[in-house]
Structure formats: C-alpha cells, structure tokens
Motif scaffolding. Structure first.
Motif, PDB file in Angstrom:
ATOM      1  N   ILE A 127      85.853  50.706  54.188  1.00  0.00           N
ATOM      2  CA  ILE A 127      84.552  51.247  53.822  1.00  0.00           C
ATOM      3  C   ILE A 127      83.453  50.196  54.094  1.00  0.00           C
ATOM      4  O   ILE A 127      82.330  50.538  54.492  1.00  0.00           O
ATOM      5  CB  ILE A 127      84.550  51.777  52.360  1.00  0.00           C
ATOM      6  CG1 ILE A 127      83.316  52.634  52.113  1.00  0.00           C
ATOM      7  CG2 ILE A 127      84.670  50.694  51.320  1.00  0.00           C
ATOM      8  CD1 ILE A 127      83.268  53.894  52.927  1.00  0.00           C
TER       9      ILE A 127
ATOM     10  N   LYS B 236      88.265  47.394  52.465  1.00  0.00           N
ATOM     11  CA  LYS B 236      88.005  46.806  53.779  1.00  0.00           C
ATOM     12  C   LYS B 236      87.375  47.823  54.726  1.00  0.00           C
ATOM     13  O   LYS B 236      86.364  47.558  55.381  1.00  0.00           O
ATOM     14  CB  LYS B 236      89.313  46.268  54.395  1.00  0.00           C
ATOM     15  CG  LYS B 236      90.073  45.323  53.489  1.00  0.00           C
ATOM     16  CD  LYS B 236      91.349  44.809  54.118  1.00  0.00           C
ATOM     17  CE  LYS B 236      92.381  45.865  54.500  1.00  0.00           C
ATOM     18  NZ  LYS B 236      92.946  46.618  53.367  1.00  0.00           N
TER      19      LYS B 236
ATOM     20  N   ALA C 261      82.946  50.694  44.991  1.00  0.00           N
ATOM     21  CA  ALA C 261      84.072  50.443  45.903  1.00  0.00           C
ATOM     22  C   ALA C 261      83.952  49.048  46.509  1.00  0.00           C
ATOM     23  O   ALA C 261      84.955  48.416  46.836  1.00  0.00           O
ATOM     24  CB  ALA C 261      84.113  51.486  47.005  1.00  0.00           C
TER      25      ALA C 261
ATOM     26  N   GLY D 245      93.280  52.421  41.839  1.00  0.00           N
ATOM     27  CA  GLY D 245      92.396  53.358  42.522  1.00  0.00           C
ATOM     28  C   GLY D 245      90.973  53.227  41.998  1.00  0.00           C
ATOM     29  O   GLY D 245      90.748  52.685  40.915  1.00  0.00           O
TER      30      GLY D 245
HETATM   31  N1  LIG Z   1      85.487  59.253  51.096  1.00  0.00           N
HETATM   32  C1  LIG Z   1      85.896  58.661  49.969  1.00  0.00           C
HETATM   33  N2  LIG Z   1      85.630  59.197  48.752  1.00  0.00           N
HETATM   34  C2  LIG Z   1      86.018  58.575  47.612  1.00  0.00           C
HETATM   35  N3  LIG Z   1      86.689  57.408  47.586  1.00  0.00           N
HETATM   36  C3  LIG Z   1      86.997  56.829  48.756  1.00  0.00           C
HETATM   37  C4  LIG Z   1      86.631  57.407  50.017  1.00  0.00           C
HETATM   38  N4  LIG Z   1      87.058  56.601  51.023  1.00  0.00           N
HETATM   39  C5  LIG Z   1      87.676  55.562  50.406  1.00  0.00           C
HETATM   40  N5  LIG Z   1      87.636  55.690  49.063  1.00  0.00           N
HETATM   41  C6  LIG Z   1      88.176  54.754  48.068  1.00  0.00           C
HETATM   42  O1  LIG Z   1      87.525  53.506  48.222  1.00  0.00           O
HETATM   43  C7  LIG Z   1      88.454  52.435  48.028  1.00  0.00           C
HETATM   44  C8  LIG Z   1      88.450  51.554  49.254  1.00  0.00           C
HETATM   45  O2  LIG Z   1      89.024  52.262  50.358  1.00  0.00           O
HETATM   46  P1  LIG Z   1      89.175  51.626  51.824  1.00  0.00           P
HETATM   47  O3  LIG Z   1      87.881  51.006  52.209  1.00  0.00           O
HETATM   48  O4  LIG Z   1      89.722  52.676  52.716  1.00  0.00           O
HETATM   49  O5  LIG Z   1      90.262  50.487  51.562  1.00  0.00           O
HETATM   50  P2  LIG Z   1      91.140  49.658  52.619  1.00  0.00           P
HETATM   51  O6  LIG Z   1      90.582  49.864  53.974  1.00  0.00           O
HETATM   52  O7  LIG Z   1      91.040  48.240  52.123  1.00  0.00           O
HETATM   53  O8  LIG Z   1      92.525  50.184  52.475  1.00  0.00           O
HETATM   54  C9  LIG Z   1      89.799  53.082  47.727  1.00  0.00           C
HETATM   55  O9  LIG Z   1      89.985  53.096  46.324  1.00  0.00           O
HETATM   56  C10 LIG Z   1      89.649  54.464  48.291  1.00  0.00           C
HETATM   57  O10 LIG Z   1      90.455  55.381  47.600  1.00  0.00           O
END
Ligand SMILES: Nc1ncnc2c1ncn2[C@@H]1O[C@H](COP(=O)(O)OP(=O)(O)O)[C@@H](O)[C@H]1O
Ligand SMILES: [Mg+2]
Length: 333
Positions: free
Chosen positions: A48, A46, A22, A280
């Motif tokens: 995560i 961002k 990720a 994704g």
């Molecule tokens: N708990 C989780 N389990 C699996 N995938 C996740 C989880 N949380 C986020 N993701 C995936 O990790 C990627 C980054 O997500 P995120 O950090 O929320 O992005 P942003 O904050 O930039 O919108 C995305 O593809 C999201 O679907």
C-alpha cells in the motif's frame, strides 16, 4: 543526491465509517542510483506504501504527510499531484514492477507492442519504427534471446522469468528517476529469482535509477541493496545499512528476520521462524509497540507507549529496550 523522500507519510483505510491506520509516520529517502529495500512480513503495509508512491492507492483511503520526487524545479510533492499529472509521471518518471507479470501484461497484446506502447505514450514525436528498434534493443539489454521473434509473441508464450524480464524492460524504457519493484521474484523459482535480482542491480548501475526493492524476505534482497528499511504493522521499526542490519540487528523483529535467513554454514540447524503473525488492520490495538504481542522482551511500557524511531547516524530503531549506547559507543559525549 536524494531522488525520493517520504516525510511523515501516513495512510488510513476506511471501513464501516471508521479509519484504520495501515501506514503510520513513514519516513524514507532513496538517493539517485541507490537500491534500497523495504522488508516486512505479509500484511505489514509494504504494497500500500508502494501503490501510494505511484498514485494508485484505493479510493477508500486518506493520506497524510508528503512524498517528494526530485524534479527539474526541485522536489515535487507527489501527494499534491492531480490525476492528469499522475498519468504523465507514472511509467515515465516513476515506474513499478509487480509480483506477477501475467497480471501486469495484457494477455491479448503482443509483447513488443506492449513495451512499445509505454514508449509512445511518453515520448512525443517518436516514430513507430524508431520505437520498435528501441524496444528490440531494450529487450536485448535485459538478456532476452531472439528478440525479433519475441517481439511478436503473446505473454503466455513466455516463461515466468522471461515475462518478468519484459516487465523490467518496460519499467526502464523511459529512464525513470524512481523504480519500485514489489516482490518482483516471489512468484519465481529460486534460481530464476537470483537472475532477476542480478538483472535489477545491473539495470540500476547502468541507468542510475533509484530503486525501491520490496520483499518479505531479507535474504533475497540483502546482497543487492545498500540500505534496508524494516516495516512492522505499518511502521518502520528499524533502518540502516544492510551489512550493519545483518550483523547487528537492534529491533527484536529485525533479529527474527535475520535469524530466518537460510545460512549454508548453519546446515542441519532448523530455521528459526518468528512465532505469531502480523495482526490484521482492524485487529490492531494501536496503543503501544505493534510488535509487543510477539516480542520476547515485551514490558509494560511496550504495551502502553509506541516507541519512537531513534536516529543515530545512518541507523534508526524503534524499540524501548534497545539503545545505541550498548556496544556502539555513547553518542552523547
Ligand atoms: N483495499 C483494502 N482495503 C482494506 N484494507 C486493505 C486493503 N488493501 C490492503 N489492506 C490492508 O492493509 C494492510 C497492509 O496491506 P499490504 O500493503 O498489502 O501489506 P504487504 O504488502 O506488506 O503484505 C493489511 O492489513 C491489509 O489487509
Ligand atoms: Mg505486498
């Protein structure tokens, strides 16, 4: 002085016994008193990254690399901290503001008590009375009116903008070294957005706290931050001083983000959106440039090899078709 530094930080999610990257090879630094932006569309990684900076990444993850916070005895590696050490650091040395204050505030506890609690947790030996007067002062300093009355209000009695001011008061109350604000104004009206952003800048100047401002909107943060990091599909694709990024974006993705900023001088012209969306996590090929599919300059090489982030002075870009040589002078002579 560097307050926070991420070095080759990566994070993978586990899904059906397979690991999916990720965040990949994330590098960043923030100086004390500096306000830096992390920009990218939804799904870029961002949040995560931000959660990892505060030790709240979900359990189905593994992290690699380092994140350092400057401490009394030099840089401390956050990725080495135990759960117990995190409870002492979170809310004190590093704090975070989320997009929706209603989810971060407890609806059943009065505003004043909630802010006071973050003070009492970390400042040992402070009396409740002292804490209350510090809280009132802090609520005043973030521009809230009638703070004596507000102290005894429940979160739902406040407007969205007021609640975000409370969150800012709470986030700054222990004088953190680093503050992360993840889309702090995305849920608010445009006029309130500007006020909250100005307040962030004002607090940043007053406290010298290093701030990471996260947004999907380059326009919202650009006037407040000194430098910006552009993230796409889990990687930093470009970073540099805000003014240079805005006037001379090097990565095609950055160019798309700059073109999408509303500009009053271009009134009447339709806003340019970048066609397509961020793939994704499970659909990413992880060979070649993550932006290749959406890029109008994509070549064979782009689809096969990940472009390295090439540094030149304060700027860096990861694109096979962009070099610093064009228009900016040759760095090799
Ligand atoms: N708990 C989780 N389990 C699996 N995938 C996740 C989880 N949380 C986020 N993701 C995936 O990790 C990627 C980054 O997500 P995120 O950090 O929320 O992005 P942003 O904050 O930039 O919108 C995305 O593809 C999201 O679907
Ligand atoms: Mg997010």
């Amino acid at each position: 002085m560097i307050e926070f530094r991420a070095e080759h930080f990566s994070l993978d999610f586990e899904h059906e016994k397979k690991w999916y990257p990720a965040v990949t090879d994330f590098n960043m630094h923030i100086d004390a008193g500096e306000m830096v932006a992390l920009i990218g569309e939804s799904g870029c990684g961002k949040s995560i990254t931000a959660l990892s900076m505060i030790g709240l990444q979900p359990p189905n993850t593994r992290i690699m690399g380092h994140m350092y916070l400057n401490g009394e005895n030099g840089p401390e590696d956050l990725n080495e901290l135990t759960k117990k050490e995190w409870t002492s650091i979170r809310g004190r040395r590093i704090s975070m503001i989320f997009q929706e204050p209603m989810t971060a505030l407890n609806p059943l506890i009065k505003i004043g008590k909630q802010v006071r609690e973050s003070l009492l947790t970390h400042q040992k030996g402070i009396s409740k009375k002292e804490a209350k007067s510090l809280v009132l002062e802090q609520l005043k300093s973030v521009g809230l009116p009638d703070v004596e009355d507000l102290y005894d209000c429940y979160p739902h009695q406040l407007s969205g903008g007021q609640r975000q001011r409370v969150m800012i008061a709470m986030a700054f109350i222990n004088n953190p070294a680093l503050l992360i604000a993840d889309e702090p104004t995305t849920a608010l009206d445009v006029t309130i957005q500007t006020q909250i952003m100005d307040l962030m800048r004002q607090m940043n100047k007053k406290t010298n706290t290093a701030i990471l401002l996260i947004s999907h909107d380059l326009g919202v943060v650009s006037r407040l931050c000194s430098r910006v990091y552009i993230m796409y599909a889990g990687r930093i694709v470009e970073n540099g001083p805000v003014d240079e990024i805005l006037t001379n974006p090097l990565h095609p993705y950055t160019k798309g983000l700059v073109d999408a900023i509303p500009d009053i001088t271009k009134r009447g012209k339709p806003l340019k959106a970048i066609p397509g969306s961020v793939p994704g996590l499970y659909a990413r090929s992880n060979t070649g440039c993550g932006f290749a599919e959406r890029c109008e300059y994509c070549t064979n090489k782009c689809q096969k090899e990940v472009p390295p982030l090439v540094q030149d002075g304060g700027r860096a870009v990861a694109c096979w078709n962009k070099s610093f040589d064009s228009g900016r002078g040759n760095t090799h002579d």
